[in-house]
Write a protein that holds these residues in place. Structure first.
Motif, short mmCIF file in Angstrom:
data_model
loop_
_atom_site.label_atom_id
_atom_site.label_comp_id
_atom_site.label_asym_id
_atom_site.label_seq_id
_atom_site.Cartn_x
_atom_site.Cartn_y
_atom_site.Cartn_z
N GLU A 647 0.91 -1.23 0.12
CA GLU A 647 0.04 -0.42 -0.09
C GLU A 647 1.05 1.23 -0.05
OE1 GLU A 647 -3.20 -0.45 3.42
OE2 GLU A 647 -3.65 -2.03 2.33
N GLY A 648 0.70 2.10 -0.62
CA GLY A 648 1.12 3.81 -1.12
C GLY A 648 1.90 3.19 -2.09
N ARG A 649 1.93 4.68 -3.19
CA ARG A 649 3.09 4.75 -4.17
C ARG A 649 2.28 3.90 -4.97
NH1 ARG A 649 8.98 5.39 -0.88
NH2 ARG A 649 8.47 6.52 0.13
N ASN A 650 1.48 3.60 -4.82
CA ASN A 650 0.78 2.60 -6.29
C ASN A 650 0.36 3.11 -7.20
OD1 ASN A 650 -1.04 1.64 -3.48
ND2 ASN A 650 -0.57 -0.05 -4.39
N PHE A 651 0.39 2.15 -8.42
CA PHE A 651 0.16 2.44 -9.47
C PHE A 651 -1.14 2.70 -10.04
CE2 PHE A 651 -0.49 1.55 -14.23
CZ PHE A 651 0.54 1.63 -14.97
N ASP A 652 -1.93 3.64 -11.01
CA ASP A 652 -3.11 4.05 -11.40
C ASP A 652 -3.41 3.36 -12.94
OD1 ASP A 652 -6.03 4.67 -10.76
OD2 ASP A 652 -5.23 6.49 -11.56
N GLY A 653 -4.07 2.64 -13.37
CA GLY A 653 -3.81 1.56 -15.03
C GLY A 653 -4.43 0.28 -15.12
N LEU A 654 -3.65 0.17 -16.08
CA LEU A 654 -3.64 -1.18 -16.17
C LEU A 654 -2.31 -2.05 -16.42
CD1 LEU A 654 -6.10 -0.77 -19.24
CD2 LEU A 654 -6.11 -1.67 -17.41
N ILE A 655 -1.47 -2.65 -16.08
CA ILE A 655 -0.44 -3.60 -16.35
C ILE A 655 -1.02 -4.76 -17.01
CG2 ILE A 655 1.74 -4.99 -15.67
CD1 ILE A 655 0.81 -2.40 -12.96
N ASP A 656 0.16 -5.34 -18.42
CA ASP A 656 -0.18 -6.57 -18.30
C ASP A 656 1.31 -7.20 -18.87
OD1 ASP A 656 -1.79 -8.68 -19.69
OD2 ASP A 656 -2.61 -7.14 -21.06
N GLU A 657 0.95 -8.41 -19.72
CA GLU A 657 2.13 -9.27 -20.14
C GLU A 657 3.41 -9.32 -19.01
OE1 GLU A 657 1.90 -11.77 -22.05
OE2 GLU A 657 -0.87 -11.32 -22.12
#
Length: 685
Positions: A647-657
């Motif tokens: 938790e904290g400094r998390n990514f916002d959006g999509l990650i793939d492969e």
């Protein structure tokens, strides 16, 4: 007077420090046994004697006889080497004292004194060996229990006995005292005994070949006198050897005599553990071995014991890893590891380390003293037990179509505390080529968070904070969908890289919904390794970010900083007598146009112990030289879409492969992944 003598005799029986042998005899003991020869020892007492060993077949007919003089210069220990025997044959034996033209029986002479030669055939056999380390008088119940297990071989793994001296008289007394334990003597009149040493029987706690140099000559002399082995190192140095039982071969390594005495043959900038002669002997012997199962036994453990001492293979990681790489590159099947020393029993599995899973067994203590503080975290630990009076058995069964190795952790009561069955197929490499070579982790996010590499469910991801996998938003199929405001991320609880891996590659596709605001201190992480401490044991690293790829704002409003970190070992120079430490390194900055991330972007990072390389959309962006070169430090898990704490400094959006290799991918391989849009297309082909 008679009453006083009776009291003294009772004291001798009850007090473990007093000898039970009034005549100071030892044995007989069986040592190395081969297909057509055998080695035995017997000490008649404190006087020179002319002795005869007679070997008979099971019907009592004489087969061979060897005459030997016991001499003061060898503490009156007589060694017998019998040759011309028949393979896979059981023999009885006896020892006689020759004097005044006659012979008087002093040991043996009945069917309980016997040994069996090794068969020439490796198939169709069942061979059982026991291992233990760290013994004293409180080990007596273990010897008694061992006698119930139909052993073919007993291997001492060091601290057998506790000597802690270089005084030859004291060394001899302590070796003699151990071999005079009645239950051990009864066991080994029919079970061959071989062994190596650890620090206490080498002369001093945490001793190495440099710090204990003044003790070595006497400790080796006493060891050689009280073991009946075919080999004791080379010349007058070391004690390494091997014991071949047909279905299983044990390599008894000497991790003390040569340690710290010269540069390593694997890396001249670091100290050796095994020394160049033993090193070459080991490589050649492994290459030539025809045994289905091969056990590498040493007194110390193969990992970091995580205390102030340096007697573990973490101190000599370059040599350890070069040995394991040799096994992998030579395609040597059937190898397992055994260590001792730490007064804790443990079982580890190093996934795909040698082209197959490397099983690592620690067996200690044989006595009653345990050290709970040495039951520490390791990324590959599967089981541990902090209890007294433990020993290990390995049964190699080659009567089956696929040979099987069964390993059991037992205690003095015969309780089976942990059992592992491993087939020969599981200890045989199935080499991969192309993009599959050394692929350790792969999450396609096509409908789930399962890992699709050889490491399987061990690396399945857990969705945290309500994170989801969308079915059709990815580069190919689904994608991991994360919300920064909700602290969402994916957690992987185990390591996918080798312990202290010298190289890796990470590949991922990202499509941020937002980036850290310009002028802020915000950061977000695409992924970062961590230490999850899956086993809940002490001394786990609180960092563990050998892999770290993140985004943060920079001074240019139109750009974003794609920033890399790593954490590596700090090697110690040859002769330092110190263990490696660890060092965070970074950040390493790469300023990119914010507009680049308005669509899917491919990000790949390679590490080779000297450099980090960053690839963006298939092209090399930056090369960063590491201020301190070395393999990665401890890790044990991965956070995708967040930093190591989750938790904290998390990514916002999509990650793939997301894919991770335990090697450096070439520029062309990374370009191919980008051109195809996904590693999966390459894997399918």
């Amino acid at each position: 007077m008679t009453k006083q003598l009776s009291v003294l005799w009772i004291a001798c029986l009850l007090l473990p420090g007093l000898r039970l042998h009034a005549d100071d005899s030892v044995g007989p003991y069986i040592g190395t046994v081969k297909t057509t020869e055998a080695y035995l020892l017997y000490r008649p007492g404190n006087e020179p004697s002319q002795l005869r060993l007679t070997v008979m077949d099971e019907q009592g007919a004489k087969v061979s006889a060897v005459d030997v003089q016991s001499k003061a210069e060898h503490d009156f220990v007589a060694k017998f080497h019998v040759v011309g025997l028949t393979p896979d044959t059981t023999y009885q034996y006896q020892v006689e004292k020759l004097e005044s033209g006659g012979a008087s029986l002093v040991a043996g002479g009945d069917s309980s004194f016997h040994f069996t030669t090794v068969p020439t055939e490796r198939g169709g056999q069942v061979f059982k060996v026991a291992f233990l380390s760290c013994v004293n008088d409180s080990t007596d119940p273990v010897w008694q229990e061992m006698s119930k297990h139909n052993l073919d071989l007993l291997c001492f793994g060091g601290d057998t006995p506790y000597a802690d001296t270089g005084n030859l008289a004291d060394l001899r007394n302590k070796h003699r005292h151990l071999l005079q334990r009645p239950e051990l003597a009864t066991l080994c009149k029919s079970v061959p005994l071989v062994g190596t040493w650890d620090d206490h029987d080498f002369g001093k706690n945490n001793g190495n070949g440099k710090s204990a140099a003044g003790l070595k000559e006497n400790t080796r002399r006493a060891f050689v006198e009280y073991r009946a082995q075919a080999q004791y190192g080379h010349g007058d140095e070391g004690i390494y050897q091997k014991a071949d039982g047909g279905a299983l071969e044990v390599f008894l390594l000497d991790a003390r005599w040569f340690s710290q005495t010269e540069p390593s043959p694997a890396d001249p900038n670091q100290s050796t553990c095994f020394g160049k002669e033993q090193w070459q002997w080991l490589l050649n012997s492994l290459r030539r071995s025809e045994a289905p199962f091969k056990v590498l036994l040493q007194g110390q453990i193969w990992q970091d014991k995580k205390n102030s001492e340096t007697d573990d293979m973490h101190t000599y990681y370059a040599e350890r890893d070069a040995l394991l790489d040799f096994i992998k590159h030579e395609g040597i099947s059937g190898v397992v590891l055994v260590g001792g020393d730490i007064h804790v029993s443990r079982y580890l599995v190093h996934p795909q380390r040698v082209g197959y899973d490397l099983h690592d067994f620690i067996i200690s203590p044989g006595h009653t003293s345990v050290i709970p503080t040495l039951n520490v975290y390791h990324q590959d630990l599967e089981w541990s037990r902090v209890k007294p009076n433990q020993f290990l058995t390995m049964t190699a069964d080659t009567t089956r179509a696929v040979p099987v190795l069964t390993v059991k952790y037992l205690d003095k009561d015969g309780q089976e505390n942990f059992t592992k069955t491993i087939t020969y197929d599981q200890l045989t490499a199935t080499p991969d080529t192309g993009i599959l070579q050394d692929l350790r982790a792969y999450w396609s996010f096509d409908g789930d968070t399962k890992n699709r590499s050889k490491l399987g469910s061990r690396l399945d991801g857990e969705l945290i904070g309500g994170a989801t996998v969308n079915s059709n938003e990815g580069v190919r199929g689904g994608a991991l969908h994360l919300s920064r405001s909700l602290g969402q991320h994916l957690s992987v609880s185990r390591s996918m890289l080798d312990d202290n891996a010298p190289s890796y590659t990470v590949s991922s596709w990202i499509r941020p919904a937002s980036l850290p605001d310009h002028g802020s201190q915000d950061r977000c992480f695409i992924l970062e390794s961590n230490v999850t401490n899956h086993c809940n044991l002490p001394k786990a690293s609180n960092s563990g970010y050998a892999i770290s790829v993140g985004l943060r704002a920079c001074t240019d409003a139109d750009k974003i900083n794609l920033q890399l970190y790593t954490e590596t070992l700090v090697p110690q120079p040859a002769g330092s007598q110190r263990s490696p430490s660890s060092k965070p390194q970074g950040g390493f900055d790469c300023l990119l146009e914010r507009s680049l991330f308005s669509d899917w972007t491919h990000v790949a990072v390679t590490f080779d112990s000297e450099h980090l390389q960053l690839y963006i959309n298939g092209e090399l962006g930056n090369v960063y030289a590491l201020p301190i070169t070395g393999p990665i430090a401890e890790l044990g898990g991965l956070v995708i879409g967040g930093h190591r704490a989750g938790e904290g400094r998390n990514f916002d959006g999509l990650i793939d492969e997301v894919a991770i290799w335990n090697r450096v991918l070439s520029a062309s391989e990374i370009a191919a992944i980008y051109d195809r849009g996904t590693a999966q297309d390459l894997l399918d082909n």
